[in-house]
Design an enzyme around this catalytic site. Structure first.
Site, short mmCIF file in Angstrom:
data_model
loop_
_atom_site.label_atom_id
_atom_site.label_comp_id
_atom_site.label_asym_id
_atom_site.label_seq_id
_atom_site.Cartn_x
_atom_site.Cartn_y
_atom_site.Cartn_z
N TYR A 93 0.84 -1.19 0.00
CA TYR A 93 0.00 0.00 0.00
C TYR A 93 0.88 1.25 0.00
O TYR A 93 0.58 2.22 -0.68
CB TYR A 93 -0.93 0.02 1.23
CG TYR A 93 -2.00 -1.04 1.15
CD1 TYR A 93 -3.21 -0.78 0.52
CD2 TYR A 93 -1.81 -2.31 1.70
CE1 TYR A 93 -4.21 -1.74 0.44
CE2 TYR A 93 -2.79 -3.28 1.62
CZ TYR A 93 -3.99 -2.99 0.99
OH TYR A 93 -4.96 -3.95 0.90
N ASN A 116 -12.57 -0.36 -5.93
CA ASN A 116 -12.23 -0.79 -7.29
C ASN A 116 -13.40 -1.57 -7.88
O ASN A 116 -13.76 -2.63 -7.39
CB ASN A 116 -10.98 -1.67 -7.24
CG ASN A 116 -10.65 -2.32 -8.56
OD1 ASN A 116 -11.14 -1.93 -9.61
ND2 ASN A 116 -9.81 -3.33 -8.51
N CYS A 124 -6.17 -5.10 -7.80
CA CYS A 124 -5.98 -4.69 -6.41
C CYS A 124 -5.58 -5.89 -5.53
O CYS A 124 -5.06 -5.69 -4.43
CB CYS A 124 -7.19 -3.96 -5.87
SG CYS A 124 -8.72 -4.87 -5.94
N HIS A 125 -5.78 -7.11 -6.03
CA HIS A 125 -5.36 -8.29 -5.26
C HIS A 125 -3.84 -8.35 -5.15
O HIS A 125 -3.31 -9.05 -4.29
CB HIS A 125 -5.90 -9.58 -5.89
CG HIS A 125 -5.41 -9.84 -7.27
ND1 HIS A 125 -5.98 -9.26 -8.40
CD2 HIS A 125 -4.39 -10.62 -7.73
CE1 HIS A 125 -5.35 -9.68 -9.48
NE2 HIS A 125 -4.38 -10.51 -9.09
N GLU A 151 -1.21 -16.68 -9.92
CA GLU A 151 -0.18 -15.91 -10.62
C GLU A 151 1.24 -16.36 -10.26
O GLU A 151 2.18 -16.03 -10.98
CB GLU A 151 -0.35 -14.42 -10.31
CG GLU A 151 -1.63 -13.86 -10.90
CD GLU A 151 -1.77 -12.35 -10.73
OE1 GLU A 151 -0.78 -11.69 -10.37
OE2 GLU A 151 -2.88 -11.84 -10.99
#
Length: 153
Positions: A93, A116, A124-125, A151
């Site tokens: 952040y 979002n 945003c993850h 990912e």
């Protein structure tokens, strides 16, 4: 008027909405559903669905979709920064706040993430705590972990 259609993916049923010029919302159906949606599968929605399917299969790492994002100037700045975080990487952040020009705006970045409207495509993850911990996610921490694990495969 927005159109919406629902598809099932590894994280659950996602609603994809568009306003004729771009994708406006991607959301878990179990969460708050945006108001004023007409159920209709459109070309824009089908394109987004295909790209999300490719993402979940591991064959897509970058989205190529027209987006129609509406928010405050700060939210849109944060969402655009989020879109620059490469697939498989994370940022804190604090790093996002610094990139947005206000290193003390960590909480504001968290609020922008919470607002979002286009989960996954505006990733945003990929935003985590400075200590590497998984912190808040509108879809739930289990969904955030699933997306990050996907990912990192």
């Amino acid at each position: 008027m927005k159109n919406v259609w629902y598809y099932t993916y590894a994280v659950g049923v996602l609603g994809i909405a568009e306003d004729g010029s771009g994708i406006t919302d991607i959301f878990l159906k179990k969460n708050n559903i945006p108001a004023g949606l007409e159920e209709k599968e459109t070309v824009l929605i089908k394109k987004a669905s295909l790209q999300l399917s490719e993402y979940f299969s591991g064959s897509r790492t970058v989205f190529d979709l027209a987006l129609s994002l509406h928010g405050t100037d700060f939210q849109i700045r944060v969402w655009n920064i989020l879109r620059t975080i490469p697939y498989g990487e994370t940022r804190s952040y604090k790093q996002i706040a610094e990139a947005a020009g206000n290193p003390h705006a960590c909480r504001a970045v968290g609020m922008a993430n919470r607002c979002n409207p286009v989960m996954i495509v505006v990733p945003c993850h990929r935003v985590i705590g400075t200590d590497g911990s998984l912190t808040g996610y509108a879809g739930g921490l289990d969904v955030k972990k699933t997306l990050l694990d996907l990912e990192h495969r």
